[in-house]
Design a protein around this motif. Structure first.
Motif, PDB file in Angstrom:
ATOM      1  N   ARG A  46     -20.177  62.599 -88.589  1.00 14.26           N
ATOM      2  CA  ARG A  46     -21.126  63.677 -88.305  1.00 14.26           C
ATOM      3  C   ARG A  46     -20.956  64.854 -89.245  1.00 14.26           C
ATOM      4  N   LEU A  47     -19.711  65.079 -89.709  1.00 12.66           N
ATOM      5  CA  LEU A  47     -19.428  66.243 -90.534  1.00 12.66           C
ATOM      6  C   LEU A  47     -19.270  65.912 -92.015  1.00 12.66           C
ATOM      7  N   ALA A  48     -19.508  64.659 -92.376  1.00  9.03           N
ATOM      8  CA  ALA A  48     -19.195  64.213 -93.732  1.00  9.03           C
ATOM      9  C   ALA A  48     -19.919  65.014 -94.811  1.00  9.03           C
ATOM     10  N   ASP A  49     -21.138  65.441 -94.547  1.00  9.52           N
ATOM     11  CA  ASP A  49     -21.927  66.146 -95.574  1.00  9.52           C
ATOM     12  C   ASP A  49     -22.060  67.634 -95.281  1.00  9.52           C
ATOM     13  N   LEU A  50     -21.200  68.173 -94.406  1.00  8.43           N
ATOM     14  CA  LEU A  50     -21.370  69.558 -93.967  1.00  8.43           C
ATOM     15  C   LEU A  50     -20.199  70.464 -94.342  1.00  8.43           C
TER      16      LEU A  50
ATOM     17  N   VAL B 279     -21.183  72.457 -75.342  1.00 16.70           N
ATOM     18  CA  VAL B 279     -22.122  71.358 -75.609  1.00 16.70           C
ATOM     19  C   VAL B 279     -21.367  70.061 -75.836  1.00 16.70           C
ATOM     20  N   GLU B 280     -22.120  68.969 -75.750  1.00 17.49           N
ATOM     21  CA  GLU B 280     -21.564  67.649 -76.022  1.00 17.49           C
ATOM     22  C   GLU B 280     -22.664  66.743 -76.549  1.00 17.49           C
ATOM     23  N   ALA B 281     -22.355  65.460 -76.704  1.00 17.53           N
ATOM     24  CA  ALA B 281     -23.308  64.517 -77.279  1.00 17.53           C
ATOM     25  C   ALA B 281     -24.614  64.514 -76.486  1.00 17.53           C
ATOM     26  N   GLY B 282     -25.724  64.587 -77.204  1.00 16.91           N
ATOM     27  CA  GLY B 282     -27.045  64.578 -76.585  1.00 16.91           C
ATOM     28  C   GLY B 282     -27.633  65.952 -76.340  1.00 16.91           C
ATOM     29  N   ASP B 283     -26.801  66.996 -76.385  1.00 16.47           N
ATOM     30  CA  ASP B 283     -27.291  68.359 -76.182  1.00 16.47           C
ATOM     31  C   ASP B 283     -27.928  68.895 -77.459  1.00 16.47           C
ATOM     32  N   GLU B 284     -28.720  69.950 -77.299  1.00 17.92           N
ATOM     33  CA  GLU B 284     -29.366  70.606 -78.430  1.00 17.92           C
ATOM     34  C   GLU B 284     -29.010  72.089 -78.430  1.00 17.92           C
TER      35      GLU B 284
ATOM     36  N   VAL C  57     -20.312  73.282 -86.782  1.00 11.95           N
ATOM     37  CA  VAL C  57     -19.658  73.589 -85.505  1.00 11.95           C
ATOM     38  C   VAL C  57     -20.469  73.075 -84.321  1.00 11.95           C
ATOM     39  N   ILE C  58     -21.755  72.845 -84.531  1.00 13.19           N
ATOM     40  CA  ILE C  58     -22.608  72.305 -83.472  1.00 13.19           C
ATOM     41  C   ILE C  58     -22.549  70.781 -83.458  1.00 13.19           C
ATOM     42  N   ARG C  59     -22.536  70.183 -84.627  1.00 14.65           N
ATOM     43  CA  ARG C  59     -22.489  68.724 -84.692  1.00 14.65           C
ATOM     44  C   ARG C  59     -21.112  68.158 -84.375  1.00 14.65           C
ATOM     45  N   ALA C  60     -20.078  68.958 -84.532  1.00 16.75           N
ATOM     46  CA  ALA C  60     -18.724  68.463 -84.257  1.00 16.75           C
ATOM     47  C   ALA C  60     -18.593  67.871 -82.856  1.00 16.75           C
ATOM     48  N   PRO C  61     -19.037  68.552 -81.782  1.00 12.03           N
ATOM     49  CA  PRO C  61     -18.941  67.952 -80.446  1.00 12.03           C
ATOM     50  C   PRO C  61     -20.062  66.967 -80.140  1.00 12.03           C
ATOM     51  N   GLY C  62     -20.941  66.695 -81.101  1.00 12.03           N
ATOM     52  CA  GLY C  62     -21.976  65.690 -80.913  1.00 12.03           C
ATOM     53  C   GLY C  62     -23.352  66.245 -80.599  1.00 12.03           C
TER      54      GLY C  62
END
Length: 402
Positions: free
Chosen positions: A9-13, A113-118, A132-137
């Protein structure tokens, strides 16, 4: 070997967003006369008293383990600061200390937040927000900040982006990269939407003390928003101390209690000698931020005046902070292509707008953290290069007619 999905998820960030900055630094190390206008690193030193406090604390043995929440002196100083600002009682139960705003943001989003949240994020946005938002999914949902509205977040645009999966808004005022400053009425309207949809309001306020004209407004200071607001900040910008990595989160007591184990799992405390320095910074009226406000406001005006007279460029004067945006759409190049061209041809290193979201594709961001004469030299190089680009386009257009 197997890896956690977070690494994908963080590879390009990470450093990818700062590629041109890194290339400019490499050229400078090789002896090239690069003018660096990329990162928000204050060009003045921290106040001497802060260095003395830090040094004295180290020599006095303040180098041992701390605790997960923060040293008592800095907790008390933060509680006093936000109590005075908000007009209501903020206690140390509402405070957690972190090594910088970035770590605070990472931990806060791990807690909400977690996976599926926006998460709603006004676009353009600071380059690390997505990570920091994509880290928890969770997923970033951009909310457009419109140039014609001076990059102020419109409540209608915010509400239009909300879905059943929306959990939080990441607000940044004063704003990086545009320097926009939201007024109290705007904050109130945004907060009412967050209340209506039961959203967390995460407020990044690192540029609070760098507003050129007018006051500062925060959702934390509105009693009706206190239960859902978390403020993150640091002394990096306000006290010209980015390398000391001293930040914090201010929020509801229950939130802080839930966040504390996350923080302790990752950090278990900062450096006591830096905490002592931070407590001193918060408790004393030092001149650092006043000096920077004057310098950056003056430099923003210099850039706006010089580049505003260049065909193909449209500077967008900031209301705060240490950057100025320039729209390069009329050159027919994207912000990234224009930034690349500047570095390759005239050795001026700027940030491409694409590092800050889709709404900034036609923009470049210039840092104001170099001396006036250096900034003016950069403007002359940018002006000359833009003139060449526009002349070439004119010739190409003429050739196309023949």
């Amino acid at each position: 070997m197997r890896y956690a999905s977070m690494t994908e998820r963080l590879a390009d960030l990470g450093s990818n967003k700062w590629e041109l900055h890194a290339e400019g630094r490499a050229l400078a190390r090789a002896g090239k006369p690069v003018i660096e206008l990329t990162i928000g690193e204050p060009d003045i030193a921290p106040d001497e008293t802060l260095l003395d406090v830090c040094n004295d604390a180290m020599r006095a043995g303040r180098t041992r383990y701390s605790n997960g929440r923060g040293e008592p002196a800095v907790l008390d100083a933060l509680a006093a600061k936000y109590s005075a600002r908000s007009g209501r009682t903020i206690t140390t139960d509402n405070v957690l200390c972190f090594p910088g705003t970035q770590t605070a943001l990472f931990s806060v989003f791990m807690a909400v937040v977690e996976a599926g949240d926006e998460v709603l994020v006004p676009d353009p946005y600071y380059a690390t927000y997505e990570s920091v938002i994509r880290a928890p999914g969770a997923t970033v949902v951009p909310v457009p900040l419109r140039k014609e509205n001076r990059f102020h977040l419109a409540a209608a645009d915010l509400e239009a982006a909300i879905t059943p999966r929306t959990r939080a808004l990441l607000l940044n005022s004063p704003h990086n990269p545009s320097g926009a400053v939201l007024g109290l009425d705007e904050i109130r309207a945004i907060g009412e939407i967050c209340r209506k949809h039961d959203l967390w309001l995460i407020s990044d306020e690192v540029y609070e003390h760098l507003i050129f004209d007018g006051g500062f407004a925060s959702p934390l200071d509105l009693p009706e928003l206190a239960e859902r607001t978390v403020v993150v900040s640091s002394i990096s910008k306000s006290h010209a101390a980015p390398g000391f990595r001293s930040g914090w989160a201010i929020g509801p007591a229950e939130f802080c209690a839930r966040l504390l184990p996350i923080s302790e799992s990752m950090l278990f405390g900062g450096q006591p000698f830096i905490a002592d320095m931070t407590a001193h910074a918060l408790a004393h009226d030092l001149p650092t931020s006043r000096i920077m406000r004057e310098q950056y406001g003056r430099r923003a005006a210099l850039v706006a005046d010089r580049l505003g007279r260049v065909a193909g460029l449209e500077p967008i004067p900031p209301e705060a902070g240490m950057f100025i945006l320039v729209d390069v759409a009329a050159t027919r190049l994207s912000g990234e292509a224009f930034a690349r061209s500047l570095l390759d041809n005239v050795l001026v290193s700027v940030m491409p707008g694409s590092s800050f979201g889709a709404e900034a594709e036609s923009l470049i961001r210039l840092s104001l953290t170099v001396p006036d004469e250096t900034l003016l030299e950069a403007c002359e190089r940018i002006a000359a290069h833009t003139g060449e680009l526009m002349s070439k386009q004119g010739l190409d257009a003429l050739r196309a007619l023949v």
